[in-house]
Design an enzyme around this catalytic site. Structure first.
Site, PDB file in Angstrom:
ATOM      1  N   PRO A 420       0.838  -1.207   0.000  1.00  0.00           N
ATOM      2  CA  PRO A 420       0.000   0.000   0.000  1.00  0.00           C
ATOM      3  C   PRO A 420       0.870   1.253   0.000  1.00  0.00           C
ATOM      4  O   PRO A 420       1.809   1.366   0.785  1.00  0.00           O
ATOM      5  CB  PRO A 420      -0.799  -0.114   1.304  1.00  0.00           C
ATOM      6  N   GLN A 498      -6.878  -1.714   1.586  1.00  0.00           N
ATOM      7  CA  GLN A 498      -6.456  -1.470   2.965  1.00  0.00           C
ATOM      8  C   GLN A 498      -7.376  -0.408   3.561  1.00  0.00           C
ATOM      9  O   GLN A 498      -7.438   0.714   3.054  1.00  0.00           O
ATOM     10  CB  GLN A 498      -5.005  -1.003   3.019  1.00  0.00           C
ATOM     11  N   TYR A 579      -1.771   5.618  12.896  1.00  0.00           N
ATOM     12  CA  TYR A 579      -3.138   6.004  12.563  1.00  0.00           C
ATOM     13  C   TYR A 579      -4.084   5.537  13.681  1.00  0.00           C
ATOM     14  O   TYR A 579      -3.646   5.012  14.702  1.00  0.00           O
ATOM     15  CB  TYR A 579      -3.514   5.476  11.187  1.00  0.00           C
ATOM     16  N   ARG A 627      -2.311  -5.033   9.201  1.00  0.00           N
ATOM     17  CA  ARG A 627      -0.964  -4.447   9.227  1.00  0.00           C
ATOM     18  C   ARG A 627      -0.726  -3.846  10.598  1.00  0.00           C
ATOM     19  O   ARG A 627      -1.563  -3.098  11.122  1.00  0.00           O
ATOM     20  CB  ARG A 627      -0.793  -3.380   8.151  1.00  0.00           C
ATOM     21  N   ARG A 721       8.575   1.162  -2.982  1.00  0.00           N
ATOM     22  CA  ARG A 721       9.339   2.008  -3.906  1.00  0.00           C
ATOM     23  C   ARG A 721       9.825   1.268  -5.152  1.00  0.00           C
ATOM     24  O   ARG A 721       9.838   1.856  -6.239  1.00  0.00           O
ATOM     25  CB  ARG A 721      10.514   2.650  -3.166  1.00  0.00           C
TER      26      ARG A 721
END
Length: 773
Positions: A420, A498, A579, A627, A721
């Site tokens: 993600p 997600q 988060y 996650r 990446r």
């Protein structure tokens, strides 16, 4: 130039010899508190790279070493009574006494003054009287302690006890042997450092003097609690040595061990922020240490000496030379220390791997530091590597990364996941053409699973105004356009969503406008487990009430229902990176005193309630993952043990896999970055909890993916990446490995590109003759 060297170990002596050889006018003095023949340890391992540097810098020393070196290629791993041998590794070793004698002789021949059995004067006095002071005074460096405010050392002790011993015979390979005793797991590391005499005939037990049958270093290591349970803390030195010989009698062929001056100790990792102060410079173990299991202590010290003397030769002042030395060596040493730390921790956690099949266990051990990979092990010993692949279940010609993996009712055709990645390109939470092209391109690129960015469950749950959502029917319809494209144009590729909520990290600018910086206008109120801003001066979130927790739980469930209707194959609940749900899990961000704060069990309560609500509406045949941040990289935060507990709780509630990330929970974190640096956390969860894991974090090469999968450290690898750099990363990995099969299917329109394009000629004839007049 007057040079004082504190410490007469290999690094200090070699620096002295090079300094004097390159400029005989230098006045070089070495102070060593011990006698010339007094040292710890027995054998020293040197790499071909290090020996090449020595040969170039001082052929005399190199030739003396060459005559002494014992060379071998094989590594034996003995586990549960089974020995597996891997060849092609290339080692060279000699006795530490011989190494010191060679370097001492070279120093004397060049005119270096050696002062043995003599304490060096205080470093401040030496610095005042000399142009340069080289502190090669070891892991317990008094020089480092004297200037601690400048060098800023950090010394970490570890969990295992070990002792250096010797055996009077030569192993025929580097040997790792695992002993599972009633007290716990113990391991032996052994390697030869002196050859048998030419007329020696191997026997079960030695006959004649020690040098007739050669010599080997033997290191015995075990966790502190095992060491105590076995009673080693109550034994004297002679009794300890005899006990070790009895435990590893098979490896030793019944032969005895000897200890010299060695004693049980714990390894200490030394890191310094700076290596020089004025005209004082640290070298070798005074500056850094690397665990003996990768054999780099003496190697690093000798290479430090080479680099230091080279920099002194190349620069016109000691100040510039020392700065250049530090700039050159610190990145090299940091890389070695990362590998050594990975190896050290692998042995600390050895009990985790005892249930592996012997070949996989051997492969895991060989690749533990990440310096040896699947690819170079195939080059070194293809037969051994292929036997591991067969045992793992790889069809002929199939790299491990292209084997399928099943999660609930979903079978992934390979082990690669597009991780993600927030794109910040949605409008009012609605994904548009950018998302179709971005995710569609990665799906066409061959990955087994493509994940969306974090999709928010409410407008207030967005990180930025550009974040995507699943809180309206319009958003769900837009996502359906993406999933339909993936399923139609890249059959066999799964697409996952997600779900998350920003919590206290919301209402910020787009990443490229100012990451984690508050919006200048148009802010929305934030909510979190506790009223703590993410950054000083940032917006303070409201602490969630019981009623708000219920509303949030329903928002997650509603978003999951829309995700199912939008056609996603897998759903991941985002409980990481600070988060909202992550904020409940970390003790640094959850300061609640009600039923949702305090102990780990209470901090887990709300994330588990959300998980249950989502699982309740998510189709039973479709997998659901979570996650987590396995560490906060900050004191007092989530620990590795907490991460295991968190994973175990989600597994008990029906999670099909855990996606193991780290950090981004608090702004003051200090991550230990490095290649595949987060993998050990996934590895531990996989083996302790028994749940499939997804490893993520600086995994950038297909060789790393193959290595991690085959070693059993992870089940899937998520790359971020690399997929931005190359949307077709997986297909290109297949092409580069010569793989064609069901694990990597090129879309029909792209098949013509399945082979690497030709480049310019590289086969021009080389000049063969030099003709004179």
């Amino acid at each position: 130039m007057r040079v004082a060297i504190i410490g007469g170990g290999p690094g200090g002596l070699y620096a002295a010899a090079l300094l004097k050889r390159l400029d005989p006018a230098r006045d070089v003095t070495v102070w060593e508190r011990n006698a010339p023949d007094e040292t710890f340890g027995f054998g020293v391992v040197l790499s071909d790279e290090t020996l090449g540097g020595i040969e170039h810098a001082d052929p005399v020393v190199h030739e003396a070493l060459r005559r002494e070196l014992v060379r071998w290629d094989d590594i034996d791993i003995v586990h549960q009574g089974t020995r597996h041998r891997s060849g092609g590794h290339g080692f060279a070793a000699l006795g530490r006494h011989r190494l010191l004698a060679i370097l001492q002789e070279r120093c004397r021949s060049l005119g270096v003054e050696l002062r043995f059995s003599t304490e060096a004067p205080p470093v401040g006095r030496l610095a005042a009287d000399h142009d340069l002071v080289v502190a090669a005074d070891g892991v317990h460096s008094s020089t480092r302690d004297t200037y601690a405010p400048v060098f800023r050392p950090r010394v970490a002790a570890h969990r295992c006890r070990y002792i250096w011993l010797a055996a009077d015979f030569a192993f025929d390979a580097f040997r790792f042997e695992i002993a599972e005793t009633e007290h716990g797991v113990m391991q032996l590391h052994g390697y030869p450092y002196a050859r048998p005499s030419p007329d020696h005939h191997p026997a079960t037990r030695p006959s004649g003097p020690p040098n007739q049958s050669g010599s080997s270093t033997v290191i015995v290591e075990m966790r502190e609690e095992v060491w105590r349970a076995a009673g080693f803390d109550e034994l004297d030195a002679q009794e300890s040595v005899a006990r070790c010989a009895k435990i590893f009698a098979d490896a030793l062929g019944g032969r005895p061990l000897r200890a010299g001056t060695s004693a049980w100790t714990t390894f200490r990792t030394v890191v310094n922020d700076r290596w020089s102060h004025g005209n004082v410079v640290l070298l070798g173990d005074a500056a850094h240490t690397a665990h003996f299991s990768i054999g780099s202590g003496t190697k690093l010290a000798v290479e430090d000496a080479l680099a230091l003397v080279a920099c002194l030769t190349e620069h016109d002042s000691p100040e510039r030379a020392l700065a250049a030395y530090e700039e050159e060596r610190k990145p090299v040493v940091a890389s070695t220390q990362r590998a050594a730390r990975a190896s050290l921790e692998w042995f600390e956690n050895l009990p985790l791997y005892l249930g592996q099949r012997p070949r996989q266990f051997a492969f895991n051990l060989l690749t533990r530091s990440r310096r040896v990979t699947h690819g170079n092990l195939r080059l070194r010993d293809s037969r051994f590597t292929e036997s591991v692949e067969r045992e793992f279940g790889c069809p002929p010609g199939t790299p491990p990364m292209f084997t399928p993996f099943r999660l609930r009712g979903l079978t992934l055709r390979n082990r690669v996941v597009v991780s993600p990645m927030d794109m910040y390109c949605a409008t009012d939470g609605v994904p548009g053409d950018f998302h179709l092209v971005h995710l569609g391109a990665r799906a066409l690129g061959g990955a087994g699973l493509v994940m969306t960015e974090m999709v928010c469950v409410s407008a207030e749950g967005r990180i930025t105004p550009g974040c995507a959502g699943l809180y309206t029917g319009r958003q769900a319809e837009a996502w359906r356009r993406v999933t339909d494209f993936v399923h139609r144009r890249s059959p066999g590729t799964a697409i996952g969503v997600q779900l998350g909520h920003s919590g206290r990290k919301g209402s910020t600018k787009l990443m490229w406008e100012g990451m984690d910086e508050p919006l200048p206008t148009g802010n929305w109120p934030l909510v979190a487990a506790s009223p703590l801003p993410y950054k000083p001066g940032g917006q303070v979130p409201r602490e969630l009430t019981r009623a708000q927790l219920t509303d949030l739980r329903e928002q997650f469930a509603a978003a999951a229902w829309r995700a199912a209707r939008a056609g996603f194959d897998l759903l991941e609940l985002h409980c990481a990176h600070g988060y909202l749900l992550s904020g409940f899990l970390s003790p640094l961000t959850n300061r609640r005193t009600d039923a949702y704060g305090g102990s780990l069990e209470k901090r887990l309560r709300f994330p588990l309630e959300v998980f249950d609500a989502v699982r309740g509406v998510w189709p039973a045949e479709r997998p659901m993952t979570v996650r987590i941040s396995a560490t906060d990289w900050a004191e007092g935060g989530t620990s590795a043990e907490d991460a295991v507990g968190i994973a175990r709780a989600f597994a008990a509630h029906g999670a099909d896999a855990v996606d193991v990330s780290t950090g981004q929970v608090v702004a003051e974190e200090r991550p230990e970055f490095g290649r595949s640096y987060q993998t050990p956390f996934a590895d531990r969860i996989r083996h302790e909890v028994g749940i499939p894991v997804i490893a993520v974090g600086a995994i950038s090469s297909w060789d790393d993916v193959n290595s991690l999968i085959l070693a059993g450290r992870t089940d899937l690898c998520a790359l971020a990446r690399p997929h931005l750099y190359d949307p077709h990363w997986t297909l290109h990995a297949a092409a580069e490995q010569g793989y064609e099969g069901p694990g990597a299917v090129w879309p029909a329109p792209y098949r013509a590109g399945s082979r690497r394009p030709q480049t310019g000629r590289t086969d021009a004839p080389k000049p063969r003759l030099s003709l004179g007049g």
